[in-house]
Scaffold this motif. Structure first.
Motif, PDB file in Angstrom:
ATOM      1  N   LEU A  40       0.838  -1.199   0.000  1.00 11.73           N
ATOM      2  CA  LEU A  40       0.000   0.000   0.000  1.00 11.73           C
ATOM      3  C   LEU A  40       0.870   1.245   0.000  1.00 11.73           C
ATOM      4  CD1 LEU A  40      -2.576  -0.811   2.855  1.00 11.73           C
ATOM      5  CD2 LEU A  40      -2.825  -1.314   0.414  1.00 11.73           C
ATOM      6  N   ASP A  41       0.412   2.259  -0.731  1.00  9.77           N
ATOM      7  CA  ASP A  41       1.010   3.587  -0.679  1.00  9.77           C
ATOM      8  C   ASP A  41      -0.143   4.568  -0.510  1.00  9.77           C
ATOM      9  OD1 ASP A  41       1.753   6.267  -1.796  1.00  9.77           O
ATOM     10  OD2 ASP A  41       3.688   5.306  -2.103  1.00  9.77           O
ATOM     11  N   PHE A  42      -0.129   5.300   0.617  1.00  9.71           N
ATOM     12  CA  PHE A  42      -1.181   6.279   0.875  1.00  9.71           C
ATOM     13  C   PHE A  42      -0.528   7.634   1.104  1.00  9.71           C
ATOM     14  CE2 PHE A  42      -4.262   8.380   3.866  1.00  9.71           C
ATOM     15  CZ  PHE A  42      -5.262   8.590   2.927  1.00  9.71           C
ATOM     16  N   MET A  43      -0.562   8.456   0.067  1.00  7.03           N
ATOM     17  CA  MET A  43      -0.022   9.812   0.127  1.00  7.03           C
ATOM     18  C   MET A  43       1.454   9.811   0.518  1.00  7.03           C
ATOM     19  SD  MET A  43      -3.321  11.769   1.799  1.00  7.03           S
ATOM     20  CE  MET A  43      -2.757  13.413   1.326  1.00  7.03           C
ATOM     21  N   GLY A  44       2.176   8.751   0.130  1.00  7.64           N
ATOM     22  CA  GLY A  44       3.599   8.678   0.401  1.00  7.64           C
ATOM     23  C   GLY A  44       3.974   7.790   1.566  1.00  7.64           C
ATOM     24  N   ARG A  45       3.035   7.442   2.419  1.00  6.62           N
ATOM     25  CA  ARG A  45       3.325   6.487   3.491  1.00  6.62           C
ATOM     26  C   ARG A  45       3.044   5.085   2.962  1.00  6.62           C
ATOM     27  NH1 ARG A  45       0.803   6.026   9.667  1.00  6.62           N
ATOM     28  NH2 ARG A  45       1.864   4.072  10.154  1.00  6.62           N
ATOM     29  N   THR A  46       3.954   4.159   3.259  1.00 11.80           N
ATOM     30  CA  THR A  46       3.842   2.825   2.662  1.00 11.80           C
ATOM     31  C   THR A  46       3.725   1.730   3.711  1.00 11.80           C
ATOM     32  OG1 THR A  46       6.254   2.589   2.557  1.00 11.80           O
ATOM     33  CG2 THR A  46       5.140   3.523   0.620  1.00 11.80           C
ATOM     34  N   THR A  81      -8.801   4.507   2.363  1.00  5.64           N
ATOM     35  CA  THR A  81      -7.653   4.736   3.221  1.00  5.64           C
ATOM     36  C   THR A  81      -7.133   3.367   3.649  1.00  5.64           C
ATOM     37  OG1 THR A  81      -8.911   4.797   5.286  1.00  5.64           O
ATOM     38  CG2 THR A  81      -8.703   6.884   4.055  1.00  5.64           C
ATOM     39  N   PRO A  82      -5.932   3.276   4.219  1.00  2.00           N
ATOM     40  CA  PRO A  82      -5.415   1.973   4.652  1.00  2.00           C
ATOM     41  C   PRO A  82      -6.301   1.255   5.660  1.00  2.00           C
ATOM     42  CG  PRO A  82      -3.619   3.544   4.487  1.00  2.00           C
ATOM     43  CD  PRO A  82      -4.889   4.334   4.294  1.00  2.00           C
ATOM     44  N   HIS A  83      -7.185   1.995   6.336  1.00  2.00           N
ATOM     45  CA  HIS A  83      -8.102   1.331   7.254  1.00  2.00           C
ATOM     46  C   HIS A  83      -8.910   0.256   6.530  1.00  2.00           C
ATOM     47  CE1 HIS A  83      -7.523   5.477   8.819  1.00  2.00           C
ATOM     48  NE2 HIS A  83      -7.515   4.900  10.010  1.00  2.00           N
ATOM     49  N   ARG A 246       1.701  -1.671 -10.405  1.00  7.00           N
ATOM     50  CA  ARG A 246       1.481  -0.484  -9.583  1.00  7.00           C
ATOM     51  C   ARG A 246       0.117   0.063  -9.989  1.00  7.00           C
ATOM     52  NH1 ARG A 246       6.506  -0.316 -11.559  1.00  7.00           N
ATOM     53  NH2 ARG A 246       6.045   1.346 -13.063  1.00  7.00           N
ATOM     54  N   VAL A 247      -0.842  -0.076  -9.091  1.00  8.26           N
ATOM     55  CA  VAL A 247      -2.255   0.079  -9.429  1.00  8.26           C
ATOM     56  C   VAL A 247      -2.830   1.337  -8.801  1.00  8.26           C
ATOM     57  CG1 VAL A 247      -4.524  -1.031  -9.390  1.00  8.26           C
ATOM     58  CG2 VAL A 247      -2.438  -2.431  -9.481  1.00  8.26           C
ATOM     59  N   LEU A 248      -3.433   2.190  -9.620  1.00 11.21           N
ATOM     60  CA  LEU A 248      -4.133   3.364  -9.106  1.00 11.21           C
ATOM     61  C   LEU A 248      -5.448   2.917  -8.480  1.00 11.21           C
ATOM     62  CD1 LEU A 248      -4.273   6.497  -8.925  1.00 11.21           C
ATOM     63  CD2 LEU A 248      -5.573   6.439 -11.065  1.00 11.21           C
ATOM     64  N   ALA A 249      -5.556   3.072  -7.166  1.00 12.19           N
ATOM     65  CA  ALA A 249      -6.767   2.663  -6.446  1.00 12.19           C
ATOM     66  C   ALA A 249      -7.610   3.895  -6.153  1.00 12.19           C
ATOM     67  CB  ALA A 249      -6.406   1.926  -5.155  1.00 12.19           C
ATOM     68  N   ALA A 250      -8.201   4.437  -7.228  1.00 13.70           N
ATOM     69  CA  ALA A 250      -9.069   5.605  -7.106  1.00 13.70           C
ATOM     70  C   ALA A 250     -10.538   5.208  -7.096  1.00 13.70           C
ATOM     71  CB  ALA A 250      -8.802   6.580  -8.250  1.00 13.70           C
ATOM     72  N   LEU A 251     -10.865   4.066  -7.700  1.00  9.06           N
ATOM     73  CA  LEU A 251     -12.228   3.544  -7.581  1.00  9.06           C
ATOM     74  C   LEU A 251     -12.514   3.251  -6.115  1.00  9.06           C
ATOM     75  CD1 LEU A 251     -12.516   0.892 -10.438  1.00  9.06           C
ATOM     76  CD2 LEU A 251     -14.033   2.843 -10.147  1.00  9.06           C
ATOM     77  N   PRO A 252     -13.699   3.565  -5.612  1.00  5.73           N
ATOM     78  CA  PRO A 252     -14.002   3.282  -4.201  1.00  5.73           C
ATOM     79  C   PRO A 252     -14.002   1.784  -3.921  1.00  5.73           C
ATOM     80  CG  PRO A 252     -15.965   4.025  -5.374  1.00  5.73           C
ATOM     81  CD  PRO A 252     -14.818   4.241  -6.300  1.00  5.73           C
ATOM     82  N   LEU A 273      -0.851  -1.022  -4.301  1.00  7.34           N
ATOM     83  CA  LEU A 273      -2.040  -0.184  -4.430  1.00  7.34           C
ATOM     84  C   LEU A 273      -1.703   1.241  -4.004  1.00  7.34           C
ATOM     85  CD1 LEU A 273      -4.855  -2.426  -2.894  1.00  7.34           C
ATOM     86  CD2 LEU A 273      -4.538  -1.865  -5.307  1.00  7.34           C
ATOM     87  N   TYR A 274      -1.915   2.203  -4.894  1.00  6.25           N
ATOM     88  CA  TYR A 274      -1.758   3.619  -4.571  1.00  6.25           C
ATOM     89  C   TYR A 274      -3.152   4.170  -4.274  1.00  6.25           C
ATOM     90  CZ  TYR A 274       3.108   3.498  -6.095  1.00  6.25           C
ATOM     91  OH  TYR A 274       4.447   3.216  -6.203  1.00  6.25           O
ATOM     92  N   LEU A 275      -3.444   4.331  -2.980  1.00  3.84           N
ATOM     93  CA  LEU A 275      -4.795   4.667  -2.544  1.00  3.84           C
ATOM     94  C   LEU A 275      -5.078   6.158  -2.645  1.00  3.84           C
ATOM     95  CD1 LEU A 275      -4.892   2.515   0.719  1.00  3.84           C
ATOM     96  CD2 LEU A 275      -6.137   2.010  -1.390  1.00  3.84           C
TER      97      LEU A 275
END
Length: 558
Positions: A40-46, A81-83, A246-252, A273-275
């Motif tokens: 997971l990558d969320f706004m730069g935190r992995t 989000t990673p949650h 490397r997958v754009l995870a923009a779909l809800p 996953l890039y959330l």
């Protein structure tokens, strides 16, 4: 005519079949094979795969500590989000059944689904914009526990500090209930995870859909259903096992398309996953540049928004290997423009909530036939039948109702046997969608289920919007139709007749309506009429109203 993915143009053996697995086993295997790889990558935190699995196990232990047992329904009321992946896999490791709730739902919709599903535990965030439905569930005693996370838990350090200082007004102060548990405390539970043997045939997910009648129903999807669909998508990918996606995870992730094609598929294959917490075209383009995305999944409105954004000119799409479009039909103009602008190939597909996400898709290699949804996935059978006689199979090229059989098809609707006829007569799912099979086994759809409005991939049923509008004391009758929208394909538009002597403006009605329905269901406009057009027997005529509105719009633009 019957066609099957095992003898279509997808590169799989005719006897290929998926392995029946618990969903969490997909993560367990990837963590074992690629512990150091970024999951997971969320706004730069992995989060690495080993850390994601550790978090999921901690969540499973936390769920067990508050009484979650095999079969307990655990609701997720979360954005991307990673949650979400941590709670999703944690609940499934504990043997629970996940119930997806859209953060777009109104309090009424959340309450209905919680009651219908028997949700006992909910996971959400401490954001004011999400809190009203949760407060209502707590006040009514409908939840045994509410687990509440915060963006502070998952943001990179500097962003987390900024959120604490600058976004305090967006955070909800939590009530002091024993039933409310903070995410940070939940994951630090001293309880050890008690291993649970999960039967792949047990229900993993209740995914609610408006259904053919407009009454929300929960599609009961088993672990085997969900993991089969992930394996089917992997089986047709010629690069499977040879690349790290490397997958754009923009779909809800609460949507079945993203659950299958983004979350389960990526974590099974060891991808990253890039959330994005919510889709924003500028943010999506920035992530594509930063992370050098290889895979993009979206609905047509997302692809449209990205190429309309000024930052598309400075975004390099050379890393993108495949784009999947689903949830709604993509116009030929949009497909050609996106491919010309980015150089990336778009593969259109088709699926339903009841089929764990995906039924058919255009092939990775070979002919991508514009206007079709491609070929059925491996081990998936499709037949076209007479809508009036569903047992009569039509010949190739004839238009009829699409029926589906395969390992990804649900076991039925949750608690809906009384209200609905058998959804799987003979094992075949009747979709209500019309289409035909053309040369080469490609499936072409020609219509959608009756009356359903497709708002950028989200299903909106007029009957639900109408029921909410009729709660206004001034409204006597109303009808909701679909009107074209350049950005999301379609949007609802409402027409109302007022009770004699009643006074209410369109603004009054819209204000009241928006308190009762989700954002994606809100009409673009409400018009007040003296009367509605009617059929010969006096019923309000939706078809005539749609025609009348289209003629008026055409006249206004001529």
């Amino acid at each position: 005519m019957n066609i099957t993915g095992s003898n279509s143009g997808h590169p799989v053996a005719p006897d290929w079949r998926p392995e029946a697995l618990p969903v969490a086993e997909l993560l367990v295997r990837s963590a074992r094979q690629h512990p150091d790889r970024i999951a997971l990558d969320f706004m730069g935190r992995t989060w690495r795969y080993d850390a994601l699995l550790e978090g999921a196990r901690a969540a499973a232990a936390g769920f067990q500590r508050i009484g979650v047992r095999p079969g307990t329904r655990v609701g997720l009321f979360l954005p991307n989000t990673p949650h979400y992946p941590i709670a999703y896999h944690g609940a499934l490791l504990a043997g629970a059944t996940v119930v997806n709730f859209s953060p777009l739902y109104s309090p009424d919709e959340v309450a209905f689904q919680a009651r219908d599903s028997g949700t006992e535990v909910m996971v959400c965030l401490d954001l004011k914009r999400l809190w009203a439905p949760m407060q209502r569930l707590l006040d009514k005693g409908m939840l045994r526990n509410l687990v509440v996370g915060s963006l502070v838990d998952v943001l990179p350090p500097l962003r987390s500090l900024g959120f604490r200082l600058l976004k305090r007004g967006e955070r909800q102060d939590l009530p002091q209930y024993e039933r409310v548990v903070r995410w940070s405390t939940f994951l630090r539970s001293p309880a050890e995870l008690k291993p649970v043997e999960v039967d792949p045939r047990s229900i993993a997910l209740l995914q609610y859909t408006g259904g053919t009648t407009g009454v929300p129903k929960g599609a009961a999807l088993t672990h085997a259903n969900l993991t089969a669909n992930a394996q089917q998508l992997a089986a047709i990918d010629p690069g499977e096992g040879e690349r790290t996606a490397r997958v754009l995870a923009a779909l809800p992730l609460f949507h079945i398309f993203a659950n299958s094609a983004v979350l389960n598929r990526s974590l099974m294959s060891g991808g990253t996953l890039y959330l994005l917490a919510r889709f924003d075209a500028g943010e999506a383009l920035a992530v594509i540049r930063r992370g050098r995305m290889t895979d993009l999944c979206g609905v047509p409105a997302m692809f449209q928004a990205m190429i309309d954004h000024p930052d598309v000119a400075r975004t390099n799409f050379d890393s993108v290997q495949q784009c999947f479009s689903g949830g709604a039909a993509m116009t030929a103009v949009l497909k050609e423009r996106f491919e010309r602008t980015t150089g990336a190939r778009v593969l259109e597909g088709y699926g339903l909530t009841e089929t764990s996400g995906v039924v058919a898709v255009n092939p990775f290699v070979g002919e991508t036939r514009a206007g079709t949804v491609g070929l059925p996935l491996p081990a998936t059978e499709i037949r076209i039948t007479d809508p009036e006689n569903p047992d009569r199979v039509l010949a190739g090229g004839e238009t009829g109702e699409l029926q589906i059989k395969g390992p990804q098809v649900m076991v039925g609707y949750w608690q809906a046997a009384v209200e609905a006829p058998d959804p799987l007569p003979g094992g075949w799912l009747r979709t209500g969608d019309l289409g035909f099979v053309e040369s080469g086994g490609y499936l072409r759809l020609v219509d959608r289920s009756k009356d359903m409005i497709n708002v950028g991939g989200f299903k909106v049923f007029p009957s639900q919007v109408e029921a909410a509008l009729l709660k206004h004391a001034a409204v006597k009758e109303c009808l909701v139709i679909a009107v074209p929208d350049e950005r999301v394909g379609e949007r609802p538009k409402a027409f109302a007749v007022l009770n004699e002597g009643a006074e209410a403006s369109p603004t009054d009605l819209m204000t009241a309506l928006c308190e009762r329905i989700g954002k994606h269901e809100r009409p673009v406009a409400i018009e007040i009429l003296d009367d509605l057009p009617r059929t010969m027997i006096g019923k309000p005529d939706r078809k005539a109203l749609t025609k009348m509105d289209a003629e008026r719009r055409a006249a206004a633009t001529s």
